[in-house]
Design a protein around this motif. Structure first.
Motif, short mmCIF file in Angstrom:
data_model
loop_
_atom_site.label_atom_id
_atom_site.label_comp_id
_atom_site.label_asym_id
_atom_site.label_seq_id
_atom_site.Cartn_x
_atom_site.Cartn_y
_atom_site.Cartn_z
N ALA A 98 53.92 18.26 19.87
CA ALA A 98 55.35 17.95 19.88
C ALA A 98 55.58 16.44 19.83
O ALA A 98 56.47 15.96 19.12
CB ALA A 98 56.01 18.57 21.11
N ILE A 99 54.80 15.71 20.60
CA ILE A 99 54.95 14.24 20.61
C ILE A 99 54.68 13.68 19.22
O ILE A 99 55.43 12.85 18.72
CB ILE A 99 54.03 13.61 21.68
CG1 ILE A 99 54.57 13.95 23.07
CG2 ILE A 99 53.93 12.10 21.49
CD1 ILE A 99 53.65 13.56 24.21
N GLU A 100 53.64 14.15 18.59
CA GLU A 100 53.31 13.66 17.24
C GLU A 100 54.39 14.05 16.23
O GLU A 100 54.80 13.25 15.40
CB GLU A 100 51.95 14.19 16.80
CG GLU A 100 51.43 13.52 15.55
CD GLU A 100 51.35 11.99 15.64
OE1 GLU A 100 51.69 11.34 14.63
OE2 GLU A 100 50.98 11.45 16.69
N ALA A 101 54.88 15.28 16.32
CA ALA A 101 55.89 15.77 15.37
C ALA A 101 57.20 14.99 15.46
O ALA A 101 57.88 14.82 14.45
CB ALA A 101 56.14 17.25 15.59
N LEU A 102 57.54 14.52 16.66
CA LEU A 102 58.82 13.84 16.85
C LEU A 102 58.66 12.37 17.24
O LEU A 102 59.55 11.77 17.82
CB LEU A 102 59.64 14.58 17.90
CG LEU A 102 59.98 16.03 17.54
CD1 LEU A 102 60.66 16.73 18.69
CD2 LEU A 102 60.83 16.09 16.29
N ARG A 103 57.53 11.80 16.88
CA ARG A 103 57.22 10.42 17.25
C ARG A 103 58.35 9.44 16.90
O ARG A 103 58.66 8.55 17.68
CB ARG A 103 55.92 9.98 16.59
CG ARG A 103 55.61 8.54 16.87
CD ARG A 103 54.25 8.16 17.28
NE ARG A 103 53.34 9.08 17.84
CZ ARG A 103 53.06 9.18 19.16
NH1 ARG A 103 53.69 8.44 20.02
NH2 ARG A 103 52.17 10.03 19.59
N ASP A 104 58.98 9.62 15.76
CA ASP A 104 60.04 8.68 15.34
C ASP A 104 61.24 8.70 16.28
O ASP A 104 61.94 7.70 16.41
CB ASP A 104 60.49 8.98 13.91
CG ASP A 104 61.04 10.38 13.73
OD1 ASP A 104 60.50 11.33 14.35
OD2 ASP A 104 62.00 10.55 12.96
N PRO A 108 62.32 4.84 21.97
CA PRO A 108 62.85 4.20 23.19
C PRO A 108 62.03 4.47 24.45
O PRO A 108 62.37 3.96 25.51
CB PRO A 108 64.25 4.79 23.35
CG PRO A 108 64.54 5.52 22.09
CD PRO A 108 63.24 5.84 21.46
N TYR A 109 60.96 5.23 24.33
CA TYR A 109 60.19 5.65 25.51
C TYR A 109 58.72 5.26 25.37
O TYR A 109 58.19 5.20 24.27
CB TYR A 109 60.28 7.17 25.69
CG TYR A 109 61.70 7.65 25.72
CD1 TYR A 109 62.45 7.56 26.89
CD2 TYR A 109 62.31 8.15 24.57
CE1 TYR A 109 63.78 7.98 26.91
CE2 TYR A 109 63.62 8.57 24.58
CZ TYR A 109 64.35 8.48 25.74
OH TYR A 109 65.66 8.87 25.77
N LYS A 110 58.08 5.05 26.51
CA LYS A 110 56.64 4.85 26.52
C LYS A 110 56.00 6.23 26.40
O LYS A 110 56.40 7.17 27.10
CB LYS A 110 56.20 4.17 27.81
CG LYS A 110 54.70 3.93 27.85
CD LYS A 110 54.28 3.20 29.10
CE LYS A 110 52.77 3.02 29.06
NZ LYS A 110 52.26 2.43 30.29
N THR A 111 55.04 6.35 25.50
CA THR A 111 54.36 7.63 25.32
C THR A 111 52.85 7.45 25.42
O THR A 111 52.32 6.37 25.17
CB THR A 111 54.69 8.27 23.95
OG1 THR A 111 54.26 7.39 22.91
CG2 THR A 111 56.16 8.57 23.81
N LEU A 119 65.73 11.43 28.98
CA LEU A 119 65.53 12.13 27.72
C LEU A 119 66.79 12.94 27.40
O LEU A 119 67.25 13.71 28.25
CB LEU A 119 64.33 13.08 27.80
CG LEU A 119 62.98 12.43 28.06
CD1 LEU A 119 61.91 13.50 28.29
CD2 LEU A 119 62.59 11.53 26.91
N PRO A 120 67.35 12.79 26.22
CA PRO A 120 68.53 13.58 25.85
C PRO A 120 68.18 15.07 25.73
O PRO A 120 67.07 15.44 25.36
CB PRO A 120 68.94 13.03 24.49
CG PRO A 120 68.18 11.76 24.31
CD PRO A 120 66.98 11.84 25.18
N ASP A 121 69.17 15.91 26.01
CA ASP A 121 68.96 17.36 25.92
C ASP A 121 68.42 17.77 24.55
O ASP A 121 67.49 18.57 24.46
CB ASP A 121 70.28 18.11 26.16
CG ASP A 121 70.73 18.08 27.60
OD1 ASP A 121 70.04 17.49 28.46
OD2 ASP A 121 71.80 18.66 27.89
N THR A 122 69.00 17.22 23.48
CA THR A 122 68.58 17.63 22.14
C THR A 122 67.13 17.26 21.87
O THR A 122 66.42 18.02 21.21
CB THR A 122 69.48 17.01 21.06
OG1 THR A 122 69.49 15.59 21.21
CG2 THR A 122 70.89 17.55 21.13
N LEU A 123 66.67 16.15 22.39
CA LEU A 123 65.28 15.76 22.20
C LEU A 123 64.36 16.70 22.98
O LEU A 123 63.34 17.16 22.44
CB LEU A 123 65.06 14.31 22.64
CG LEU A 123 63.63 13.78 22.52
CD1 LEU A 123 63.11 13.89 21.09
CD2 LEU A 123 63.58 12.32 22.99
#
Length: 120
Positions: A73-79, A83-86, A99-103
């Motif tokens: 999931a992190i890789e799929a939505l990396r873009d 705004p966050y440290k991953t 983290l926004p609900d939609t994210l």
């Protein structure tokens, strides 16, 4: 913060009210999106399982909170995570930059697809 907790409720009870509310928001959001989750503790972290597999973990520490939706999931939505440290498995956020609900929903959907694709 609550390293010795044996249940999700015990873990959340040990948190300050603001952090507890934020983790409760995430827990409720994921549970609404995927109603068949089971709340448990795994690796000392509150965990929501789906089809016997960890779907998400969520934690609080002194300086930040973390959400673990899966490396896929992190890789799929990396873009969308700029705004966050991953890390490979976690997204760190704060009360000032939640983290926004939609994210969260989109990260969870990616992991649900991965679990479903594995056939478990």
């Amino acid at each position: 913060m609550a390293e010795k907790a044996t249940s999700v409720e015990e873990y959340l009870d040990a948190l300050d009210p603001e952090r507890r509310a934020e983790l409760e928001r995430i827990r409720a959001l994921v549970s609404r999106l995927v109603p068949d989750t089971e709340a448990t503790m795994s690796y000392g972290m509150p965990t929501l399982k789906f089809k016997g597999r960890a779907l998400v973990y969520f934690t609080a520490s002194k300086k930040h909170m973390s959400f673990y939706p899966s490396s896929y999931a992190i890789e799929a939505l990396r873009d969308r995570l700029e705004p966050y440290k991953t890390t490979q498995h976690a997204i760190q956020f704060t009360l000032d930059n939640p983290l926004p609900d939609t994210l969260i929903e989109d990260l969870v959907r990616v992991h649900v697809r991965e679990i479903d694709a594995a056939g478990e």
